[in-house]
Design an enzyme around this catalytic site. Structure first.
Site, short mmCIF file in Angstrom:
data_model
loop_
_atom_site.label_atom_id
_atom_site.label_comp_id
_atom_site.label_asym_id
_atom_site.label_seq_id
_atom_site.Cartn_x
_atom_site.Cartn_y
_atom_site.Cartn_z
NE ARG A 33 -3.19 2.31 3.19
CZ ARG A 33 -2.90 3.01 4.31
NH1 ARG A 33 -1.92 2.63 5.09
NH2 ARG A 33 -3.61 4.08 4.62
NE ARG A 74 -3.10 14.68 6.18
CZ ARG A 74 -2.86 13.52 6.81
NH1 ARG A 74 -2.31 13.51 8.01
NH2 ARG A 74 -3.18 12.39 6.24
CE LYS A 218 -8.63 4.39 3.74
NZ LYS A 218 -7.47 5.31 3.78
CB THR A 276 -6.36 0.86 11.23
OG1 THR A 276 -6.32 1.40 9.91
CG2 THR A 276 -5.82 1.91 12.19
N1 LIG Z 1 6.41 8.71 4.54
C1 LIG Z 1 6.16 9.02 5.82
N2 LIG Z 1 6.87 9.98 6.43
C2 LIG Z 1 6.64 10.32 7.70
N3 LIG Z 1 5.71 9.75 8.47
C3 LIG Z 1 4.98 8.79 7.95
C4 LIG Z 1 5.16 8.36 6.60
N4 LIG Z 1 4.30 7.38 6.33
C5 LIG Z 1 3.60 7.22 7.46
N5 LIG Z 1 4.00 8.05 8.44
C6 LIG Z 1 3.44 8.14 9.80
O1 LIG Z 1 3.27 6.83 10.30
C7 LIG Z 1 1.94 6.57 10.72
C8 LIG Z 1 1.46 5.28 10.09
O2 LIG Z 1 1.53 5.39 8.68
P1 LIG Z 1 0.40 4.87 7.72
O3 LIG Z 1 0.68 5.32 6.34
O4 LIG Z 1 0.31 3.42 7.90
O5 LIG Z 1 -0.80 5.68 8.33
P2 LIG Z 1 -2.37 5.66 8.33
O6 LIG Z 1 -2.76 5.76 9.75
O7 LIG Z 1 -2.94 4.59 7.53
O8 LIG Z 1 -2.66 7.00 7.53
P3 LIG Z 1 -2.78 8.53 7.86
O9 LIG Z 1 -1.53 9.01 8.53
O10 LIG Z 1 -2.96 9.07 6.49
O11 LIG Z 1 -3.98 8.65 8.71
C9 LIG Z 1 1.09 7.75 10.27
O12 LIG Z 1 0.34 8.24 11.35
C10 LIG Z 1 2.07 8.79 9.76
O13 LIG Z 1 2.06 9.94 10.57
C1 LIG Z 2 -6.45 3.05 6.92
C2 LIG Z 2 -7.14 4.28 7.32
O1 LIG Z 2 -7.25 5.21 6.55
C3 LIG Z 2 -7.74 4.34 8.64
O2 LIG Z 2 -7.72 3.35 9.37
O3 LIG Z 2 -8.26 5.40 8.96
K LIG Z 3 -4.62 7.68 2.92
MG LIG Z 4 -8.23 6.88 7.46
#
Ligand SMILES: Nc1ncnc2c1ncn2[C@@H]1O[C@H](COP(=O)(O)OP(=O)(O)OP(=O)(O)O)[C@@H](O)[C@H]1O
Ligand SMILES: CC(=O)C(=O)O
Ligand SMILES: [K+]
Ligand SMILES: [Mg+2]
Length: 476
Positions: A33, A74, A218, A276
């Protein structure tokens, strides 16, 4: 027996090197993903190519999912670093472009002052910090802190129960979607879906780009929960996005929505991903909690197609261990429970659906070694998958892209084969694949579902119990 439920792994800074991606693929991820909420195009493109290379090198099919940020609100940045808010503090969220401080922070969502009223709650960072609106003056939303904590750059902001006026697809989402389609991703997910019509906007863009990949809706807004059956029907698949869902809705609703979504998706032959915090503690520990272990197993027992890792792989300290652990939990749960078949009471409504149901039943009665489906869109494989048969499920397609598009579908292994002009050639392809893999012996039975004439969409109308060895005799 191999694992049937699929694993989706979020790629982020903790796992994006070539070595780590190869290790993730070897550990068994089925879908990678790309979270469009983070990172830039060059980063995501590099990851995309590394995943493709690792999948080719290992021979494992790995689908690539672009998860669009959607209308996520945000907060802005804090130039002097994170700040701590204490209960009772006054705090302003403003659409003016100001540096964040202990007194105020900006948001890029211009509609905020118009959407909220005194008494509404504003939650920051998945609800870790809570504010109550006391008044709105111009661009400023005045609040008092009701749950204190640290807040930092770009954290998410949720307005539970407030109908926000953000568009379903922001300008960034449209740009990201076109970019992802041109790059060649296999799957797209749309965040914060509110109505079934949100899907159409994405389908329109796919049509303009000339690629139609499965679109996953989603479920993370109460509006989506209210219209769940219609949303399941409108999208090609569903993700139970429990992170935002648990902020937008009372937490105790999350397991109920998860169960309903899984049931509805199986009825409609739509793949469903549970996402999640599945192994959240593994972000910083090599072993998950018992509760997390049960969460993964229960998603499997409920009939989820796939379970997802987020921070565990994207930013965690144990990305590979998380995948291996999840894989072990899934496989063990399946070994214990797969025979207790998930019965589907609903009758199929189409010829293709009826044939798929019959194939699963015939396969069980004749003790088939495999159920094989010829498919060009992936639909026949999805229809077979929903019966959660313990018999291996093999999809045969002459469209290479279909392999990635079935990566998240429960139990499906996809083989890319040359286009067959008649059904005899199809049986020969099934035999050849199974014999080469050592999965079958002469005399074994395989249930084959196909359409005639081959290659016509929606023509699935044939079911045959094929005996391995017969096709080869026919050919010689
Ligand atoms: N490329 C990145 N650089 C910095 N921090 C990141 C990055 N990708 C993810 N994170 C941090 O790690 C956490 C987990 O990442 P992930 O992409 O799985 O998040 P998510 O909870 O699905 O999405 P979102 O942050 O969009 O709500 C996030 O809360 C985000 O703040
Ligand atoms: C994956 C995601 O976007 C959430 O759990 O909110
Ligand atoms: K997203
Ligand atoms: Mg979400």
């Amino acid at each position: 027996m191999t694992r049937r439920a699929k694993i989706v792994s979020t790629i982020g800074p903790a796992c994006s090197s070539t070595e780590q991606i190869t290790a993730l693929v070897e550990a068994g991820i089925d879908v990678a993903r790309l979270n469009m909420s983070h990172g830039d195009y060059p980063d995501h493109e590099a990851v995309f190519h590394r995943i493709r290379a690792a999948a080719d090198a290992t021979g494992r099919g790995v689908g690539i999912l672009a998860d669009l940020q959607g209308p996520k609100i945000r907060i802005g940045r804090f130039p002097d670093g994170p700040v701590r808010l204490t209960v009772g503090d006054e705090f302003t969220v403003t659409t003016d472009d100001v540096p964040g401080s202990r007194r105020e922070v900006s948001t890029t969502y211009k509609g905020l002052p118009g959407d909220v009223s005194p008494g509404d709650s504003v939650l920051i960072d998945d609800g870790r910090v809570a504010l109550k609106v006391t008044g709105v003056d111009g661009n400023h939303v005045r609040t008092t802190v009701t749950v204190g904590g640290m807040i930092s750059d770009n954290k998410g902001l949720n307005l539970p129960g407030v109908p926000v006026s953000v568009p379903a697809l922001t300008d960034k989402d449209e740009r990201d979607l076109r970019w992802a389609l041109r790059l060649g991703v296999d799957l797209v997910a749309l965040s914060f879906v509110r109505t079934p019509a949100d899907a159409d906007i994405c389908y329109q863009i796919m049509e303009e780009e000339g690629v139609r990949v499965p679109l996953i809706g989603k479920i993370e807004k109460p509006q989506a929960v209210e219209r769940l059956p219609e949303i399941v029907a409108a999208f090609d698949g569903i993700m139970v996005a429990r992170g935002d869902l648990g902020v937008e809705l009372p937490l105790e609703q999350v397991p109920i929505v998860q169960k309903r979504a899984i049931e509805l998706c199986r009825e409609k032959a739509r793949p469903v991903i549970v996402a999640t915090q599945m192994l959240e503690s593994m972000i910083s520990a090599p072993r998950p909690t018992r509760a997390e272990t049960s969460d993964v197993a229960n998603a499997v027992f409920e009939g989820a197609d796939a379970v997802m890792l987020s921070g565990e792989t994207s930013v965690g300290q144990y990305p590979i261990e998380s995948v291996l652990t999840m894989s072990r939990i899934v496989q063990t749960a399946e070994e214990a429970a797969l025979q207790a078949t998930h019965t589907l009471h609903r009758m199929p409504e189409t010829v293709g659906g009826a044939i798929a149901r019959a194939a699963a039943e015939v396969g069980a009665i004749v003790h088939a070694e495999a159920l094989a489906a010829f498919t060009m869109s992936g639909e026949t494989a999805r229809r077979l998958s929903r019966y959660r048969s313990p018999i291996p499920l093999l999809a045969f397609t002459s469209v290479p892209a279909v392999r990635g598009r079935l990566a998240h579908v429960w139990g499906v292994e996809t083989f890319v084969v040359p286009h067959a002009d008649h059904t005899d050639a199809m049986f020969a392809q099934v035999e050849q694949a199974l014999l080469e893999l050592g999965r079958c012996q002469k005399g074994d039975k395989v249930v084959v579902v196909a359409g005639s004439p081959p290659g016509t969409h929606g023509s699935t109308n044939a079911l045959r119990v094929h005996i391995i060895g017969d096709a080869i005799t026919v050919q010689h």
